[in-house]
Design a protein around this motif. Structure first.
Motif, PDB file in Angstrom:
ATOM      1  N   VAL A   1      -3.038   3.965   6.016  1.00 44.43           N
ATOM      2  CA  VAL A   1      -2.734   2.547   5.825  1.00 44.43           C
ATOM      3  C   VAL A   1      -1.394   2.375   5.135  1.00 44.43           C
ATOM      4  O   VAL A   1      -0.634   1.443   5.421  1.00 44.43           O
ATOM      5  CB  VAL A   1      -3.849   1.857   5.007  1.00 44.43           C
ATOM      6  CG1 VAL A   1      -3.497   0.410   4.694  1.00 44.43           C
ATOM      7  CG2 VAL A   1      -5.166   1.918   5.763  1.00 44.43           C
TER       8      VAL A   1
ATOM      9  N   ASP B   1      -0.317  -5.433  -2.902  1.00 44.81           N
ATOM     10  CA  ASP B   1      -0.182  -5.820  -1.499  1.00 44.81           C
ATOM     11  C   ASP B   1      -1.540  -6.244  -0.934  1.00 44.81           C
ATOM     12  O   ASP B   1      -2.496  -5.467  -0.951  1.00 44.81           O
ATOM     13  CB  ASP B   1       0.381  -4.634  -0.705  1.00 44.81           C
ATOM     14  CG  ASP B   1       0.698  -4.997   0.734  1.00 44.81           C
ATOM     15  OD1 ASP B   1      -0.245  -5.149   1.523  1.00 44.81           O
ATOM     16  OD2 ASP B   1       1.897  -5.121   1.054  1.00 44.81           O
ATOM     17  N   ASP B   2      -1.610  -7.472  -0.412  1.00 46.10           N
ATOM     18  CA  ASP B   2      -2.870  -8.002   0.125  1.00 46.10           C
ATOM     19  C   ASP B   2      -3.389  -7.162   1.286  1.00 46.10           C
ATOM     20  O   ASP B   2      -4.586  -6.857   1.346  1.00 46.10           O
ATOM     21  CB  ASP B   2      -2.674  -9.453   0.599  1.00 46.10           C
ATOM     22  CG  ASP B   2      -2.525 -10.427  -0.564  1.00 46.10           C
ATOM     23  OD1 ASP B   2      -3.223 -10.228  -1.571  1.00 46.10           O
ATOM     24  OD2 ASP B   2      -1.720 -11.361  -0.469  1.00 46.10           O
ATOM     25  N   TYR B   3      -2.511  -6.801   2.204  1.00 39.92           N
ATOM     26  CA  TYR B   3      -2.936  -6.062   3.392  1.00 39.92           C
ATOM     27  C   TYR B   3      -3.524  -4.703   3.010  1.00 39.92           C
ATOM     28  O   TYR B   3      -4.598  -4.309   3.477  1.00 39.92           O
ATOM     29  CB  TYR B   3      -1.753  -5.866   4.343  1.00 39.92           C
ATOM     30  CG  TYR B   3      -2.096  -5.029   5.560  1.00 39.92           C
ATOM     31  CD1 TYR B   3      -2.673  -5.621   6.687  1.00 39.92           C
ATOM     32  CD2 TYR B   3      -1.862  -3.646   5.575  1.00 39.92           C
ATOM     33  CE1 TYR B   3      -3.002  -4.853   7.799  1.00 39.92           C
ATOM     34  CE2 TYR B   3      -2.184  -2.875   6.679  1.00 39.92           C
ATOM     35  CZ  TYR B   3      -2.753  -3.485   7.791  1.00 39.92           C
ATOM     36  OH  TYR B   3      -3.092  -2.717   8.878  1.00 39.92           O
TER      37      TYR B   3
ATOM     38  N   GLU C   1      -6.889  -4.951   0.983  1.00 36.82           N
ATOM     39  CA  GLU C   1      -8.003  -5.424   1.817  1.00 36.82           C
ATOM     40  C   GLU C   1      -8.463  -4.341   2.783  1.00 36.82           C
ATOM     41  O   GLU C   1      -9.664  -4.094   2.925  1.00 36.82           O
ATOM     42  CB  GLU C   1      -7.575  -6.668   2.589  1.00 36.82           C
ATOM     43  CG  GLU C   1      -8.682  -7.224   3.477  1.00 36.82           C
ATOM     44  CD  GLU C   1      -8.240  -8.448   4.273  1.00 36.82           C
ATOM     45  OE1 GLU C   1      -8.944  -8.809   5.230  1.00 36.82           O
ATOM     46  OE2 GLU C   1      -7.179  -9.031   3.941  1.00 36.82           O
ATOM     47  N   HIS C   2      -7.526  -3.681   3.453  1.00 35.56           N
ATOM     48  CA  HIS C   2      -7.896  -2.713   4.478  1.00 35.56           C
ATOM     49  C   HIS C   2      -8.384  -1.381   3.903  1.00 35.56           C
ATOM     50  O   HIS C   2      -9.090  -0.638   4.594  1.00 35.56           O
ATOM     51  CB  HIS C   2      -6.709  -2.459   5.417  1.00 35.56           C
ATOM     52  CG  HIS C   2      -6.516  -3.540   6.427  1.00 35.56           C
ATOM     53  ND1 HIS C   2      -5.965  -4.760   6.097  1.00 35.56           N
ATOM     54  CD2 HIS C   2      -6.823  -3.610   7.756  1.00 35.56           C
ATOM     55  CE1 HIS C   2      -5.925  -5.526   7.183  1.00 35.56           C
ATOM     56  NE2 HIS C   2      -6.439  -4.862   8.188  1.00 35.56           N
TER      57      HIS C   2
END
Length: 580
Positions: free
Chosen positions: A517, A528-530, A533-534
């Motif tokens: 990721v 970092d949101d991405y 979350e992932h």
């Protein structure tokens, strides 16, 4: 709660294990009321686990000793009721959930207590389904417990105690083996059980900030066998009790204190999301402007390179897919991600325990696929999470010498290399001691020493600080950082501890469901949101604090906090050393 009968009460309670000369618990006075959620914190060896054993009857049933004073749990005397009697009132969820499973399937495991009570099959099936629904596991009743993730295993353990309709739920280190997102879900589930089932909840945990993701009524701090504090979270976080007892404060609280803030309970510091930051706004911004970071060290040559690695255990479902990254010599790097993301599998491929389906692994620029596990072991050392799973000799010297003896190294050289390694690891005075006499942290050093004596180029550690209090965590990590600096060993750490990642590794490799990721600065990963979350991570509270204070470069804020926090701790340690 005046007039209400306590669910748990200790009065002038003292307990001494039979094998010890001094009491582990001394003059405990404590009341916990029905429906309360209480966090018990304290350094390792403070007595908090013994307190839990006194509540569920394991003391004195399994661990005999001398008891004085009064203890009552749900109106019963645990010493008289024993473990079975107390199991009807107190449900305990252990840190190691694997050690709690009985059945071959989730349904069988949840049903275990009901089978002991000879409950009719129809009633049993209904109760098992109801308990499974409470924890969101109703669709996995036929699954084997061993096939579940860490968070799912914990839910099964919860269902196994809820099925008996106990009044008190006792959680021993529930977050130790969970990734950050699974930890948040576990704390949220515990909160729901308290509110919806009206259970009395006791949580024993080192990761105080993570537990405070949801409200707790009180925090009880155990220090040196006594109650050092019994306060609301807002009051405790404004005091100096946590640092005095060697317990890590929430990061945003530590940052506010570094900025010279005098935190007040009325500003509700229990949660950074709802805390009133306005009185501290200027202090934080001024502190941020006044800290200068040192320059980054020069880059070095490649130590380890992973090129397009893919792997599956069954030949069809990939556990890792097209993973590529490069580690420089002398780097300390974290490998992070949710439970089951592929972190341990990646380490197994690097060490040669498994063979990749595709791709290549290079050490010093050379493909290591022709090398056997033994040959790789001379260059790449692997340290498991639990030192007891690695140790096979009764005496410390023999344990560290084992790898050299297997390779037929002359005995005189073995003695010289082992003794030198002991000095590096701070174990030289204990070299002829039995392994059984060592603490967990010392055993951890022995396992690391048994790898270091082989002169590896790379050291891979799986959860090096899991379940450790702040002092032992710091001891282990400062030791690892020391050998990284003095011996130039490249270190990779698989971890769920985001503070460890921030504090000791500038860079993190982030995996999720077998995919890469991110390969980023640690501070950027948790901003970092991405990525969060992932990869089932969670943003650090330092990010939230910086945003609330109007700082538009949160990564810089995080980096400056880590730098200043470590610098001040180092100064404090030097001052303490001079005073001692």
């Amino acid at each position: 709660m005046k007039g209400q009968t306590p669910a748990i009460e200790f009065r002038n309670f003292t307990f001494k294990y039979r094998a010890q000369t001094e009491p582990t618990l001394r003059d405990i006075n404590l009341k916990i009321y029905p429906g309360e959620k209480v966090l018990i914190a304290g350094p390792s060896g403070s007595g908090k686990s013994t307190l839990a054993r006194c509540i569920n009857g394991i003391v004195p049933a399994t661990y005999p000793g001398d008891i004085s004073g009064y203890v009552s749990v749900c109106g019963l005397n645990p010493a008289a009721e024993g473990i079975f009697g107390m199991s009807k009132k107190v449900g305990t969820v252990l840190q190691d959930t694997d050690g709690q499973f009985i059945g071959l399937t989730v349904g069988e495991d949840i049903a275990f207590a009901l089978e002991n009570d000879c409950i009719p099959p129809d009633t049993m099936q209904r109760k098992v389904r109801e308990a499974a629904e409470l924890v969101g596991m109703e669709n996995m009743l036929s699954r084997a417990p061993g096939s579940l993730s860490g968070g799912q295993k914990q839910r099964v353990s919860m269902a196994g105690v809820l099925v008996d309709n106990v009044d008190i739920l006792l959680f021993d280190e529930p977050l130790a083996n969970l990734d950050p997102a699974a930890g948040k879900k576990a704390i949220a589930l515990i909160d729901e059980l308290q509110k919806n089932q009206h259970k009395t909840i006791i949580i024993i945990e080192h990761r105080l900030e993570d537990v405070l993701y949801r409200d707790v009524d009180r925090i009880i701090v155990i220090g040196d066998g006594t109650v050092a504090a019994d306060m609301t979270p807002d009051d405790l976080l404004c005091s100096g009790v946590l640092s005095e007892q060697g317990i890590r404060e929430p990061l945003y609280i530590a940052a506010l204190k570094h900025a010279g803030c005098d935190i007040k309970p009325q500003d509700m510091p229990q949660h950074i999301e709802t805390m009133n930051i306005q009185p501290y706004f200027s202090n934080v911004r001024n502190w941020f402007s006044g800290v200068t970071l040192p320059p980054s060290p020069p880059e070095t040559d490649s130590a380890l390179e992973v090129r397009h690695i893919s792997f599956s255990y069954n030949g069809t479902q990939e556990v890792l897919h097209d993973i590529s990254f490069l580690i420089k010599k002398g780097e300390m790097t974290s490998i992070v991600g949710r439970n089951g993301a592929g972190k341990s599998t990646l380490a197994s491929l690097i060490c040669g325990f498994c063979t990749p389906d595709g791709g290549s692994i290079l050490l010093d620029g050379k493909d290591i696929s022709p090398l056997s596990v033994k040959e790789r072991g001379e260059k790449i050392g692997f340290v498991m999470q639990n030192p007891n799973q690695m140790i096979s000799c009764p005496v410390i010297f023999d344990e560290v010498a084992l790898g050299l003896r297997v390779r037929n190294v002359p005995e005189q050289e073995i003695t010289e290399r082992v003794n030198e390694t002991f000095k590096t690891c701070g174990l030289y005075p204990f070299r002829h001691w039995p392994v059984s006499t060592l603490s967990f942290g010392q055993k951890k050093r022995v396992t690391i020493a048994s790898i270091l004596v082989m002169n590896p180029e790379i050291l891979i550690l799986d959860e090096p600080t899991a379940g450790q209090d702040f002092r032992r965590y710091t001891d282990i990590m400062d030791f690892l950082e020391g050998i990284n600096r003095s011996l130039g060993i490249t270190i990779l750490m698989i971890t769920h501890d985001m503070h460890l990642m921030l504090e000791y590794t500038k860079r993190a490799i982030v995996l999720s469901e077998g995919n890469l990721v991110a390969d980023e600065k640690s501070s950027r990963v948790l901003s970092d949101d991405y990525i969060t979350e992932h990869a089932s991570l969670k943003k650090t509270s330092l990010y939230e604090l910086s945003i609330k204070c109007g700082i538009d470069t949160p990564c810089d804020f995080i980096d400056k906090f880590i730098y200043e926090d470590r610098r001040l701790r180092s100064v404090h340690a030097e001052q303490k050393g001079r005073n001692d």
